[in-house]
Design a protein around this motif. Structure first.
Motif, PDB file in Angstrom:
ATOM      1  N   LEU A 101       0.947  -1.135   0.096  1.00  0.00           N
ATOM      2  CA  LEU A 101       0.059  -0.066  -0.004  1.00  0.00           C
ATOM      3  C   LEU A 101       0.819   1.251  -0.039  1.00  0.00           C
ATOM      4  O   LEU A 101       1.765   1.441   0.875  1.00  0.00           O
ATOM      5  CB  LEU A 101      -0.807  -0.304   1.347  1.00  0.00           C
ATOM      6  N   TYR A 102       0.809   2.034  -1.018  1.00  0.00           N
ATOM      7  CA  TYR A 102       1.364   3.346  -1.162  1.00  0.00           C
ATOM      8  C   TYR A 102       0.315   4.270  -0.811  1.00  0.00           C
ATOM      9  O   TYR A 102      -0.510   4.734  -1.524  1.00  0.00           O
ATOM     10  CB  TYR A 102       1.844   3.614  -2.572  1.00  0.00           C
ATOM     11  N   ARG A 103       0.567   4.811   0.461  1.00  0.00           N
ATOM     12  CA  ARG A 103      -0.429   5.693   1.165  1.00  0.00           C
ATOM     13  C   ARG A 103      -0.591   6.892   0.214  1.00  0.00           C
ATOM     14  O   ARG A 103      -1.950   7.709   0.128  1.00  0.00           O
ATOM     15  CB  ARG A 103      -0.348   5.850   2.758  1.00  0.00           C
ATOM     16  N   TRP A 111      14.756   1.060  -6.402  1.00  0.00           N
ATOM     17  CA  TRP A 111      15.393   0.276  -7.572  1.00  0.00           C
ATOM     18  C   TRP A 111      15.810  -1.180  -6.984  1.00  0.00           C
ATOM     19  O   TRP A 111      16.453  -1.277  -5.791  1.00  0.00           O
ATOM     20  CB  TRP A 111      16.573   0.761  -8.204  1.00  0.00           C
ATOM     21  N   HIS A 112      15.023  -2.254  -7.464  1.00  0.00           N
ATOM     22  CA  HIS A 112      15.404  -3.637  -7.214  1.00  0.00           C
ATOM     23  C   HIS A 112      15.045  -4.573  -8.211  1.00  0.00           C
ATOM     24  O   HIS A 112      14.415  -4.066  -9.089  1.00  0.00           O
ATOM     25  CB  HIS A 112      14.861  -3.855  -5.848  1.00  0.00           C
ATOM     26  N   GLY A 113      15.820  -5.807  -8.303  1.00  0.00           N
ATOM     27  CA  GLY A 113      15.016  -6.902  -9.040  1.00  0.00           C
ATOM     28  C   GLY A 113      14.550  -7.821  -7.749  1.00  0.00           C
ATOM     29  O   GLY A 113      15.020  -7.865  -6.890  1.00  0.00           O
ATOM     30  N   GLN A 169      16.139  -3.850 -13.563  1.00  0.00           N
ATOM     31  CA  GLN A 169      15.643  -3.391 -11.886  1.00  0.00           C
ATOM     32  C   GLN A 169      14.117  -2.569 -12.236  1.00  0.00           C
ATOM     33  O   GLN A 169      13.938  -2.065 -13.163  1.00  0.00           O
ATOM     34  CB  GLN A 169      16.540  -2.572 -11.164  1.00  0.00           C
ATOM     35  N   HIS A 170      13.364  -2.647 -11.099  1.00  0.00           N
ATOM     36  CA  HIS A 170      12.340  -1.707 -11.232  1.00  0.00           C
ATOM     37  C   HIS A 170      11.970  -0.980  -9.922  1.00  0.00           C
ATOM     38  O   HIS A 170      12.568  -1.337  -8.696  1.00  0.00           O
ATOM     39  CB  HIS A 170      10.939  -2.511 -11.449  1.00  0.00           C
ATOM     40  N   CYS A 171      11.237  -0.008  -9.940  1.00  0.00           N
ATOM     41  CA  CYS A 171      10.990   0.991  -8.422  1.00  0.00           C
ATOM     42  C   CYS A 171       9.747   1.742  -8.692  1.00  0.00           C
ATOM     43  O   CYS A 171       9.158   1.931  -9.985  1.00  0.00           O
ATOM     44  CB  CYS A 171      12.118   1.769  -8.462  1.00  0.00           C
ATOM     45  N   PRO A 181      -4.137   6.795  -2.246  1.00  0.00           N
ATOM     46  CA  PRO A 181      -3.500   5.498  -2.383  1.00  0.00           C
ATOM     47  C   PRO A 181      -3.445   4.755  -3.501  1.00  0.00           C
ATOM     48  O   PRO A 181      -4.538   4.706  -4.206  1.00  0.00           O
ATOM     49  CB  PRO A 181      -4.352   4.749  -1.169  1.00  0.00           C
ATOM     50  N   ARG A 182      -2.450   3.615  -3.527  1.00  0.00           N
ATOM     51  CA  ARG A 182      -2.542   2.873  -4.631  1.00  0.00           C
ATOM     52  C   ARG A 182      -2.072   1.370  -3.998  1.00  0.00           C
ATOM     53  O   ARG A 182      -1.136   1.538  -2.850  1.00  0.00           O
ATOM     54  CB  ARG A 182      -1.449   3.206  -5.552  1.00  0.00           C
ATOM     55  N   VAL A 183      -2.835   0.429  -4.258  1.00  0.00           N
ATOM     56  CA  VAL A 183      -2.474  -0.890  -3.693  1.00  0.00           C
ATOM     57  C   VAL A 183      -1.687  -1.611  -5.029  1.00  0.00           C
ATOM     58  O   VAL A 183      -2.404  -1.901  -6.059  1.00  0.00           O
ATOM     59  CB  VAL A 183      -3.588  -1.522  -3.100  1.00  0.00           C
ATOM     60  N   SER A 184      -0.599  -2.313  -4.639  1.00  0.00           N
ATOM     61  CA  SER A 184      -0.010  -3.225  -5.783  1.00  0.00           C
ATOM     62  C   SER A 184      -0.258  -4.605  -5.312  1.00  0.00           C
ATOM     63  O   SER A 184       0.058  -4.978  -4.213  1.00  0.00           O
ATOM     64  CB  SER A 184       1.279  -2.683  -5.812  1.00  0.00           C
ATOM     65  N   VAL A 185      -0.648  -5.412  -6.047  1.00  0.00           N
ATOM     66  CA  VAL A 185      -0.763  -6.864  -5.785  1.00  0.00           C
ATOM     67  C   VAL A 185       0.061  -7.793  -6.767  1.00  0.00           C
ATOM     68  O   VAL A 185       0.022  -7.647  -7.887  1.00  0.00           O
ATOM     69  CB  VAL A 185      -2.254  -7.359  -6.113  1.00  0.00           C
TER      70      VAL A 185
HETATM   71  O1  LIG Z   1       4.443  -1.220  -6.613  1.00  0.00           O
HETATM   72  C1  LIG Z   1       4.510  -2.255  -7.376  1.00  0.00           C
HETATM   73  O2  LIG Z   1       3.889  -2.359  -8.196  1.00  0.00           O
HETATM   74  C2  LIG Z   1       5.917  -2.952  -7.484  1.00  0.00           C
HETATM   75  C3  LIG Z   1       6.222  -3.477  -6.149  1.00  0.00           C
HETATM   76  C4  LIG Z   1       7.618  -4.203  -6.216  1.00  0.00           C
HETATM   77  O3  LIG Z   1       8.340  -3.966  -7.135  1.00  0.00           O
HETATM   78  C5  LIG Z   1       7.958  -5.122  -5.076  1.00  0.00           C
HETATM   79  O4  LIG Z   1       7.216  -4.795  -3.891  1.00  0.00           O
HETATM   80  O5  LIG Z   1       9.000  -5.825  -4.913  1.00  0.00           O
END
Ligand SMILES: O=C(O)CCC(=O)C(=O)O
Length: 193
Positions: A101-103, A111-113, A169-171, A181-185
């Motif tokens: 959850l990104y509030r 940045w990470h993989g 990598q993604h971020c 708010p955004r929720v990432s699943v």
């Molecule tokens: O917020 C996103 O969609 C990416 C989340 C992500 O990369 C992670 O939690 O490893």
């Protein structure tokens, strides 16, 4: 729901470098789930050590291990649809669900993989479905080069595949834009994190 899941007709795959690829399907699961995700998921605030300090992780998280019931039945339906589409290519089903959850625009992930476990040595897939406000997800090659940005709006699907977790990598960067708010699943196969 049924309508959204009827046909996973995907636009052409975007090939990146070094055997990485992404499928981005805007609005595929455009469902009003944000409110229930905010209230029904037992969100946790974590801390991590950075150099000599302990800092708050700038987002809330909840992890659903293999076979754990997902918090909303719609997420189980989405997972089933993704398995139907991707299992023949992946060779297995998605197993875990990581929810973040990104509030607001101050929340982010660096940045990470996803290289803990099998993603460090083998090709894999990570499927992300986004709910709530739009946030950019950026990708860049590990070896250096131009980054790309994908705006993730409500219901968007992004699948990162091939070597993407090792060679890219993604971020999710912070933003100064007023953002709710955004929720990432994130659905991952067993042993990928
Ligand atoms: O917020 C996103 O969609 C990416 C989340 C992500 O990369 C992670 O939690 O490893």
């Amino acid at each position: 729901m049924e309508q959204a899941l009827l046909d996973l007709d995907l636009p052409p795959r975007r090939e990146l470098s070094a055997g990485a690829w992404v499928d981005h399907v805007p609005g595929l699961f455009d469902l009003p789930l944000l409110g229930r995700l905010l209230t029904d998921v037992p969100w946790q605030a974590d801390k991590r050590t950075m150099y000599d300090r302990v800092v708050d992780v700038p987002r809330l998280q909840c992890w659903y291990d293999r076979n754990a019931p997902l918090p909303l039945p719609e997420l189980a339906s989405i997972k089933a649809r993704l398995d139907q589409r991707y299992e023949p290519e992946l060779g297995e089903r998605f197993a875990t669900a990581g929810l973040c959850l990104y509030r607001d625009g101050r929340d982010s992930v660096a940045w990470h993989g996803d290289r803990i476990g099998r993603g460090n040595t083998a090709d894999t897939m990570v499927a992300i479905v986004s709910f709530g406000d739009t946030r950019s997800l950026a990708l860049r090659p590990v070896e250096g080069g131009r980054s790309i940005r994908i705006d993730m709006a409500n219901g968007d699907l992004l699948v990162m595949g091939g070597s993407c977790q090792r060679t890219w990598q993604h971020c999710v960067p912070k933003t100064l834009q007023p953002t709710g708010p955004r929720v990432s699943v994130q659905f991952r196969p067993r042993g990928v994190r």
